[in-house]
Design a protein around this motif. Structure first.
Motif, PDB file in Angstrom:
ATOM      1  N   GLY A 153      14.220 -24.348 -33.040  1.00 38.19           N
ATOM      2  CA  GLY A 153      14.621 -23.232 -33.689  1.00 38.19           C
ATOM      3  C   GLY A 153      16.211 -23.432 -34.321  1.00 38.19           C
ATOM      4  N   GLY A 154      16.400 -24.801 -34.653  1.00 38.72           N
ATOM      5  CA  GLY A 154      17.713 -24.994 -35.004  1.00 38.72           C
ATOM      6  C   GLY A 154      18.832 -25.042 -34.167  1.00 38.72           C
ATOM      7  N   THR A 155      18.555 -25.082 -32.817  1.00 40.96           N
ATOM      8  CA  THR A 155      19.507 -25.015 -31.795  1.00 40.96           C
ATOM      9  C   THR A 155      19.821 -26.554 -31.167  1.00 40.96           C
ATOM     10  N   LEU A 156      19.052 -27.448 -31.448  1.00 41.41           N
ATOM     11  CA  LEU A 156      19.468 -28.921 -31.004  1.00 41.41           C
ATOM     12  C   LEU A 156      21.047 -29.420 -31.495  1.00 41.41           C
ATOM     13  N   PRO A 157      21.323 -29.334 -33.062  1.00 46.65           N
ATOM     14  CA  PRO A 157      22.772 -29.565 -33.305  1.00 46.65           C
ATOM     15  C   PRO A 157      23.610 -28.861 -32.295  1.00 46.65           C
ATOM     16  N   ALA A 158      23.600 -27.613 -32.263  1.00 45.86           N
ATOM     17  CA  ALA A 158      24.276 -26.717 -31.331  1.00 45.86           C
ATOM     18  C   ALA A 158      24.609 -27.087 -30.028  1.00 45.86           C
ATOM     19  N   LYS A 159      23.511 -27.602 -29.539  1.00 42.42           N
ATOM     20  CA  LYS A 159      23.350 -28.243 -28.099  1.00 42.42           C
ATOM     21  C   LYS A 159      24.261 -29.401 -28.028  1.00 42.42           C
TER      22      LYS A 159
ATOM     23  N   PRO B 149      25.333 -34.569 -34.618  1.00 38.41           N
ATOM     24  CA  PRO B 149      24.456 -33.408 -34.730  1.00 38.41           C
ATOM     25  C   PRO B 149      24.265 -33.227 -36.127  1.00 38.41           C
ATOM     26  N   ASP B 150      24.790 -33.781 -37.094  1.00 38.91           N
ATOM     27  CA  ASP B 150      24.287 -33.571 -38.474  1.00 38.91           C
ATOM     28  C   ASP B 150      23.409 -34.345 -39.137  1.00 38.91           C
ATOM     29  N   ALA B 151      22.812 -35.441 -38.105  1.00 40.60           N
ATOM     30  CA  ALA B 151      21.906 -36.391 -38.652  1.00 40.60           C
ATOM     31  C   ALA B 151      20.638 -35.691 -39.000  1.00 40.60           C
ATOM     32  N   GLN B 152      19.775 -36.388 -39.921  1.00 42.62           N
ATOM     33  CA  GLN B 152      18.385 -35.745 -40.269  1.00 42.62           C
ATOM     34  C   GLN B 152      17.689 -36.079 -38.931  1.00 42.62           C
ATOM     35  N   SER B 153      17.800 -37.192 -38.255  1.00 40.28           N
ATOM     36  CA  SER B 153      16.973 -37.268 -36.972  1.00 40.28           C
ATOM     37  C   SER B 153      16.854 -36.209 -36.111  1.00 40.28           C
ATOM     38  N   VAL B 154      17.939 -35.422 -36.057  1.00 40.79           N
ATOM     39  CA  VAL B 154      18.216 -34.467 -35.086  1.00 40.79           C
ATOM     40  C   VAL B 154      17.778 -33.288 -35.633  1.00 40.79           C
ATOM     41  N   GLU B 155      17.903 -32.896 -36.943  1.00 38.45           N
ATOM     42  CA  GLU B 155      17.210 -31.979 -37.493  1.00 38.45           C
ATOM     43  C   GLU B 155      15.587 -32.085 -37.415  1.00 38.45           C
ATOM     44  N   THR B 156      15.073 -33.205 -37.634  1.00 36.49           N
ATOM     45  CA  THR B 156      13.547 -33.373 -37.422  1.00 36.49           C
ATOM     46  C   THR B 156      13.180 -33.270 -36.037  1.00 36.49           C
ATOM     47  N   ARG B 157      13.820 -33.754 -35.060  1.00 37.25           N
ATOM     48  CA  ARG B 157      13.550 -33.403 -33.719  1.00 37.25           C
ATOM     49  C   ARG B 157      13.531 -32.184 -33.163  1.00 37.25           C
ATOM     50  N   ASP B 158      14.513 -31.332 -33.951  1.00 38.29           N
ATOM     51  CA  ASP B 158      14.657 -30.044 -33.649  1.00 38.29           C
ATOM     52  C   ASP B 158      13.679 -29.060 -34.079  1.00 38.29           C
TER      53      ASP B 158
ATOM     54  N   ALA C 233       8.014 -36.459 -25.716  1.00 39.56           N
ATOM     55  CA  ALA C 233       6.758 -36.586 -26.318  1.00 39.56           C
ATOM     56  C   ALA C 233       6.639 -35.352 -27.589  1.00 39.56           C
ATOM     57  N   TYR C 234       6.083 -35.838 -28.552  1.00 43.98           N
ATOM     58  CA  TYR C 234       6.020 -35.247 -29.781  1.00 43.98           C
ATOM     59  C   TYR C 234       5.700 -33.659 -29.435  1.00 43.98           C
ATOM     60  N   GLY C 235       6.520 -32.642 -29.907  1.00 51.27           N
ATOM     61  CA  GLY C 235       6.437 -31.438 -29.921  1.00 51.27           C
ATOM     62  C   GLY C 235       7.042 -30.566 -28.596  1.00 51.27           C
ATOM     63  N   GLU C 236       7.328 -31.482 -27.756  1.00 47.36           N
ATOM     64  CA  GLU C 236       8.065 -30.999 -26.600  1.00 47.36           C
ATOM     65  C   GLU C 236       9.569 -31.179 -26.267  1.00 47.36           C
ATOM     66  N   PRO C 237      10.416 -30.476 -25.808  1.00 49.93           N
ATOM     67  CA  PRO C 237      11.802 -30.611 -25.684  1.00 49.93           C
ATOM     68  C   PRO C 237      11.827 -31.721 -24.477  1.00 49.93           C
ATOM     69  N   ALA C 238      13.083 -32.333 -24.438  1.00 49.84           N
ATOM     70  CA  ALA C 238      13.160 -33.519 -23.505  1.00 49.84           C
ATOM     71  C   ALA C 238      13.162 -32.679 -22.161  1.00 49.84           C
TER      72      ALA C 238
END
Length: 147
Positions: A54-60, A39-48, A103-108
């Motif tokens: 809006g910052g929700t991926l680490p929380a998910k 959750p704290d990885a830069q890659s997760v922040e970038t994907r989010d 795909a870039y710009g789209e959620p999984a």
């Protein structure tokens, strides 16, 4: 039988059932290997950011991990956290693998999921299975204590 999940976050309503099921399966001698994005990885922040979440991926991811806290204590279960770029979610069961490319710009959830089966002489399933192993090799074991 070997169950592997790479960077998988499931819908909240199914996670408690999946965690119980995985625990039961491991108790029958099946190897369970889960690998989530840290959750704290830069890659997760970038994907989010790229997916406009809006910052929700680490929380998910943290929410998903809460359901799996007891699994590291079950013989045959292993959970690791990785910081690699999240190109796809992979769900492997023996010789079958489900691949959800991002795909870039789209959620999984907005992307297709493909089902590949390992065949003698085939390369597609093995390609993704090898990807999981490479990510897992560099991932950090997770004890279930920190979310």
């Amino acid at each position: 039988m070997d169950v592997l999940v790479f960077s998988g976050t499931f819908y909240a309503q199914t996670q408690p059932r999946i965690a119980r099921l995985l625990s039961e399966i491991a108790q029958r001698g099946v190897a369970i290997r889960l690998c989530f994005g840290a959750p704290d990885a830069q890659s997760v922040e970038t994907r989010d950011r790229e997916e406009g979440l809006g910052g929700t991926l680490p929380a998910k991811i943290r929410s998903s991990l809460t359901y799996y806290r007891t699994l590291p204590d079950v013989d045959g279960c292993e959970i690791r956290l990785h910081a690699t770029t999240l190109y796809a979610s992979l769900f492997r069961y023996d010789d079958d693998i489900l691949v959800n490319p991002h795909a870039y710009g789209e959620p999984a959830s907005a992307n297709p999921t493909f089902h590949f089966h390992r065949l003698d002489g085939g390369t597609m399933a093995e390609h993704y299975m090898s990807s999981f192993e490479r990510v897992r090799a560099g991932a950090v074991p997770w004890s279930g204590a920190q979310v």
